[in-house]
Design a protein around this motif. Structure first.
Motif, PDB file in Angstrom:
ATOM      1  N   ALA A  48       0.838  -1.231   0.193  1.00 61.98           N
ATOM      2  CA  ALA A  48      -0.109   0.159  -0.035  1.00 61.98           C
ATOM      3  C   ALA A  48       0.896   1.229   0.008  1.00 61.98           C
ATOM      4  O   ALA A  48       0.242   2.406  -0.089  1.00 61.98           O
ATOM      5  N   ILE A  49       2.329   1.141   0.130  1.00 61.82           N
ATOM      6  CA  ILE A  49       2.871   2.223   0.399  1.00 61.82           C
ATOM      7  C   ILE A  49       3.082   3.273  -0.854  1.00 61.82           C
ATOM      8  O   ILE A  49       2.750   4.443  -0.638  1.00 61.82           O
ATOM      9  N   PRO A  50       3.269   2.761  -2.107  1.00 64.20           N
ATOM     10  CA  PRO A  50       3.270   3.556  -3.157  1.00 64.20           C
ATOM     11  C   PRO A  50       1.811   4.458  -3.304  1.00 64.20           C
ATOM     12  O   PRO A  50       1.971   5.696  -3.425  1.00 64.20           O
ATOM     13  N   ARG A  51       0.723   3.876  -3.136  1.00 64.46           N
ATOM     14  CA  ARG A  51      -0.378   4.569  -3.183  1.00 64.46           C
ATOM     15  C   ARG A  51      -0.682   5.735  -2.049  1.00 64.46           C
ATOM     16  O   ARG A  51      -1.116   6.636  -2.390  1.00 64.46           O
ATOM     17  N   PHE A  52      -0.201   5.051  -0.829  1.00 66.85           N
ATOM     18  CA  PHE A  52      -0.425   6.124   0.269  1.00 66.85           C
ATOM     19  C   PHE A  52       0.511   7.120   0.053  1.00 66.85           C
ATOM     20  O   PHE A  52      -0.058   8.534   0.001  1.00 66.85           O
ATOM     21  N   LEU A  53       1.626   7.160  -0.585  1.00 64.20           N
ATOM     22  CA  LEU A  53       2.722   8.195  -0.552  1.00 64.20           C
ATOM     23  C   LEU A  53       1.909   9.119  -1.726  1.00 64.20           C
ATOM     24  O   LEU A  53       2.066  10.440  -1.667  1.00 64.20           O
ATOM     25  N   ASP A  54       1.354   8.524  -2.882  1.00 64.28           N
ATOM     26  CA  ASP A  54       0.833   9.475  -3.843  1.00 64.28           C
ATOM     27  C   ASP A  54      -0.236  10.309  -3.253  1.00 64.28           C
ATOM     28  O   ASP A  54      -0.285  11.502  -3.240  1.00 64.28           O
ATOM     29  N   GLU A  55      -1.364   9.634  -2.477  1.00 64.55           N
ATOM     30  CA  GLU A  55      -2.449  10.375  -2.012  1.00 64.55           C
ATOM     31  C   GLU A  55      -2.135  11.184  -0.968  1.00 64.55           C
ATOM     32  O   GLU A  55      -2.801  12.319  -0.934  1.00 64.55           O
ATOM     33  N   ALA A  56      -1.287  11.002  -0.104  1.00 62.83           N
ATOM     34  CA  ALA A  56      -0.754  11.712   1.066  1.00 62.83           C
ATOM     35  C   ALA A  56      -0.116  12.933   0.360  1.00 62.83           C
ATOM     36  O   ALA A  56      -0.565  14.129   0.681  1.00 62.83           O
ATOM     37  N   ALA A  57       0.682  12.777  -0.660  1.00 63.74           N
ATOM     38  CA  ALA A  57       1.356  13.984  -1.242  1.00 63.74           C
ATOM     39  C   ALA A  57       0.275  14.870  -1.963  1.00 63.74           C
ATOM     40  O   ALA A  57       0.387  16.078  -1.651  1.00 63.74           O
ATOM     41  N   GLY A  58      -0.623  14.444  -2.385  1.00 61.84           N
ATOM     42  CA  GLY A  58      -1.685  15.198  -3.099  1.00 61.84           C
ATOM     43  C   GLY A  58      -2.332  15.901  -2.178  1.00 61.84           C
ATOM     44  O   GLY A  58      -2.549  17.259  -2.301  1.00 61.84           O
ATOM     45  N   ALA A  59      -3.010  15.292  -1.049  1.00 60.51           N
ATOM     46  CA  ALA A  59      -3.788  15.940   0.081  1.00 60.51           C
ATOM     47  C   ALA A  59      -3.011  17.018   0.750  1.00 60.51           C
ATOM     48  O   ALA A  59      -3.452  18.185   1.082  1.00 60.51           O
ATOM     49  N   LEU A  60      -1.722  16.796   1.022  1.00 60.93           N
ATOM     50  CA  LEU A  60      -0.782  17.443   1.820  1.00 60.93           C
ATOM     51  C   LEU A  60      -0.694  18.735   1.151  1.00 60.93           C
ATOM     52  O   LEU A  60      -0.469  19.913   1.653  1.00 60.93           O
ATOM     53  N   THR A  61      -0.042  18.727  -0.275  1.00 56.77           N
ATOM     54  CA  THR A  61       0.272  19.840  -1.017  1.00 56.77           C
ATOM     55  C   THR A  61      -0.722  20.785  -1.283  1.00 56.77           C
ATOM     56  O   THR A  61      -0.620  21.881  -1.171  1.00 56.77           O
ATOM     57  N   LEU A  62      -2.074  20.232  -1.447  1.00 55.65           N
ATOM     58  CA  LEU A  62      -3.257  21.063  -1.476  1.00 55.65           C
ATOM     59  C   LEU A  62      -3.410  21.783  -0.177  1.00 55.65           C
ATOM     60  O   LEU A  62      -3.899  22.971  -0.068  1.00 55.65           O
ATOM     61  N   ALA A  63      -3.254  21.154   1.104  1.00 58.68           N
ATOM     62  CA  ALA A  63      -3.584  22.053   2.301  1.00 58.68           C
ATOM     63  C   ALA A  63      -2.542  22.792   2.641  1.00 58.68           C
ATOM     64  O   ALA A  63      -2.554  23.810   3.100  1.00 58.68           O
ATOM     65  N   PHE A  64      -1.311  22.462   2.321  1.00 61.48           N
ATOM     66  CA  PHE A  64      -0.040  23.215   2.677  1.00 61.48           C
ATOM     67  C   PHE A  64       0.759  23.572   1.499  1.00 61.48           C
ATOM     68  O   PHE A  64       1.779  22.910   1.319  1.00 61.48           O
ATOM     69  N   PRO A  65       0.537  24.392   0.470  1.00 64.87           N
ATOM     70  CA  PRO A  65       1.154  24.566  -0.771  1.00 64.87           C
ATOM     71  C   PRO A  65       2.849  24.715  -0.423  1.00 64.87           C
ATOM     72  O   PRO A  65       3.015  25.474   0.392  1.00 64.87           O
TER      73      PRO A  65
END
Lengths: 472, 472
Positions: free
Chosen positions: B358-375
């Motif tokens: 699950a790590i690759p998908r987690f990293l993608d999803e987390a990067a997306g959500a966090l970048t949106l929250a904290f540009p």
């Protein structure tokens, strides 16, 4: 099920799992009320055969409300009567046999999620089909279930390398004594979020809840193998050989079994097709080494290490299997001892473990004390030396009645188990306690440890309805 | 210690361990009242430094009678404040530092019996002197104690092969919350005599009792080693590489670490003597393979497997250490990330685990959500990929205030931990809960699991005096 309370329970059970899967006729229930060796017999109100976790939960809820005890049962292959109900006839046996689905295989995570009623062979097969390997292996693997393996923390022939069932489990799903479902089916190698609750249910023999599914670790399959039979002068030499092989073979060392000449000869007597490759020695070690690398030289490593051990006088002679058939024959010498022994007549059996270093002295002291007590008795000694686990069995003197000899069981147990305790060992290495060894448990555990166990039991099963009369 | 009750307690403590080893002056107590990172501060009635198990028991008895809480402490190197008392000042800190003797080494049984206060390095040393190896290794090993390792179920760099601390422990000695001593110091690989009570104390962070001694497993020391740095395009390729190396290297595979280019560059920036062997790639895997056989070809095996992985397009480039110094340098790139990161300023840190798959998908999803929250935020991602364990840390955007960024901790935790939970992961892979993650624990554990944990706590520590305010 005669009175009204029972009728209500029966209708609730039938509503929960379907009429066809609630057995109440004596003839239908019979296979569930006696263990496979025919040593323990019990009675039950009914046998429930649920097919899903919610069905198990519904069965538990129905029994809780009726104040009726539950006896979880897997393949019914246990050695200590842990899955056989008591004589009261007041319990419901919950057979997990119909819950046998593989729920998921995760190759990159090397995990398999499977229901408790799947046989061990089915779990091994599912791993193999995925190109991986589940290393747990034991004589009953065609009939025993993974839920039973977990509940008894089964050992087997590869513990030296892969550990007991406990070490192979990452997650569990359990129906608790109050009927709630705990979903602990995590597939994580690291998780330090509080108490590791799954450890409670592993080896609890169904006294703390009903395990309904499990996540197990898978491994790379071995692609090269070395198997050897080694003749040694005594158990001390076998321990020296083990110490020598460990650094040379490292993790390739999967099994290190010990057999007395007599126990191996029993196999040969009852299975005459088996070979006798190294006749005339008092003790034998069976060594297996595996490697998942196909470029491996594991058989050569083993051969040169054994050559050096012979030169050093630690081993007397050795033979290395030159084919898979030869390897299977060597293992058959070991694996058929229990069956050959059964054909010879009843034995006083002990499933004990000791620090590996204590085994030679234990064997000397036990042989001395037992020979004094029972002149002429016959020792059938074999087991998993690499794990410190011996099957230390005693047979009647030649010509004496085997059945009469069994009357000495209590006295022999005292001699053997007292010595085991004195050497810091365990009176049940891999078979558990069940109903058979409850008194021995009380005799050898400290009061503090018994108190802790009882506190855990009370905390999780305050009504005491989960597999009563087992373990504690 | 002003009032009479406290005076009585103090005199009892002094009688138990000697006046010199009961600290009550603030200056003397200070090092025990703050964690090593200086994040948690507490107060205490006294710090007791017992030197034996009966002394620990006497301290507990005295506190029980006075109704005073106890806070066990090892090397005080924990990450979550588990060994720091609360602000009330009503507790006695029990430092195990003076209990540091090796009690026994059993070579043939491959076990070491050692007191809880021995440092991890001392345990490693004792094993080495006996010609064997204790595989637990982590950054704090010079200061942390084996009792603390056990109480936090420490992980480290060799979990892939040897497991967490839990898998390395065969026996424990514990002073229970009521002051009784449980001697569970068994050195057995197999023991199925009832509930495996030692599992309760492993990872309990001192909330169920005070671990005073432990029996650990030892192993054959490695005699050949291969260490490689591998450049990969992304985490998915690293997972593919791991899958490919597992069958080829088998148990030789000891470590498989993942580092983002940025996290590795941080090491290089702050330790300029470190090499930069494979510049210009986005992700790196650090692979270590060991073999205890001196005839082994482990470096060649690793080299040919990496060559094939490059040919298959899974790896971009690789370098194999040609000497122990080169291997140490490659590890230094990984091991200095935490310190380099500290020098850069504060980070929002997460110690998480996931199924490896699950790590690759987690990293993608987390990067997306966090970048949106904290540009513009900066990811410092590294960890033990082979165990599914990531140190997933977040730093302020370039030019922004690091301290101001820390105000986002709660919001960032929610994004990261929600995603971890969605992928079946853990919010504390190897650091535990302590006092820091109690609220997160309640948020992410099921009610059933929390109830079970509370039932265990009540059963073993009904007065709640053992390390209160930690874990639960």
């Amino acid at each position: 099920m005669a009175d009204n309370g029972a009728t209500t329970l029966q209708s609730r059970l039938e509503a929960a799992v379907g009429k066809a899967h609630i057995l109440t006729a004596e003839a239908e229930m019979a296979p569930y009320l006696t263990d496979w060796r025919g040593r323990f017999h019990g009675h039950a109100l009914a046998v429930a055969r649920p097919q899903s976790t919610p069905e198990v939960a519904a069965v538990v809820h129905a029994c809780v409300e009726a104040g009726v005890a539950l006896v979880p049962q897997g393949g019914n292959t246990g050695q200590c009567g842990g899955a056989t109900p008591d004589a009261s006839g007041h319990a419901v046996v919950v057979s997990l046999a119909r819950m046998d689905r593989v729920r998921a295989i995760d190759h990159d995570n090397a995990t398999l999620t499977v229901e408790a009623g799947a046989t061990l062979v089915a779990v091994q097969e599912a791993a193999r089909e995925a190109g991986l390997m589940f290393p747990l292996s034991l004589a009953a693997e065609g009939s025993c279930t993974i839920g039973g393996n977990l509940s008894t923390n089964a050992g087997g022939t590869a513990v030296l390398r892969y550990g007991n069932t406990r070490e192979l489990v990452l997650g569990v799903e359990v129906v608790l004594p109050d009927g709630r479902i705990w979903d602990g089916l995590r597939g994580l190698r690291k998780d330090n979020t509080g108490y590791d609750l799954k450890q409670l249910f592993i080896g609890a023999e169904g006294t703390l809840g009903i395990v309904t599914a499990v996540v197990v670790k898978l491994f790379a399959a071995p692609r090269s193998r070395g198997t050897a039979l080694v003749a040694v002068a005594d158990a001390g030499a076998a321990v020296q050989l083990l110490r020598r092989l460990k650094p040379v073979l490292g993790d390739r060392l999967v099994g290190f079994e010990l057999m007395s000449a007599y126990s191996m000869q029993l196999s040969q007597k009852h299975m005459p097709a088996l070979p006798d490759p190294l006749p005339g020695h008092p003790w034998y070690a069976l060594v297996q080494a595996d490697d998942s690398a196909d470029t491996s030289t594991v058989a050569e490593l083993l051969e040169s290490a054994l050559g050096a051990a012979i030169e050093a006088g630690i081993a007397k002679d050795a033979t290395i299997a030159q084919s898979l058939e030869q390897a299977a024959d060597l293992w058959a010498l070991r694996e058929n001892i229990a069956e050959a022994q059964r054909r010879e007549g009843p034995n006083i059996k002990h499933d004990i473990s000791l620090p590996v270093s204590a085994i030679p002295r234990f064997l000397d002291e036990a042989a001395g004390a037992l020979t004094l007590a029972f002149p002429g008795l016959v020792f059938v000694t074999f087991g998993h030396l690499g794990d410190g686990n011996l099957h230390y069995n005693l047979a009647a003197p030649p010509g004496a009645s085997a059945d009469a000899f069994m009357a000495n069981t209590e006295r022999a147990n005292r001699i053997v188990h007292d010595l085991v305790a004195a050497h810091g060992g365990s009176i049940s290495a891999e078979h558990g306690i069940g109903q058979m060894k409850r008194e021995e448990l009380v005799r050898y555990k400290s009061e503090v440890e018994l108190d802790l166990m009882r506190a855990i039991k009370r905390a999780l099963d305050p009504r005491g309805t989960m597999n009563p009369g087992k373990v504690l």
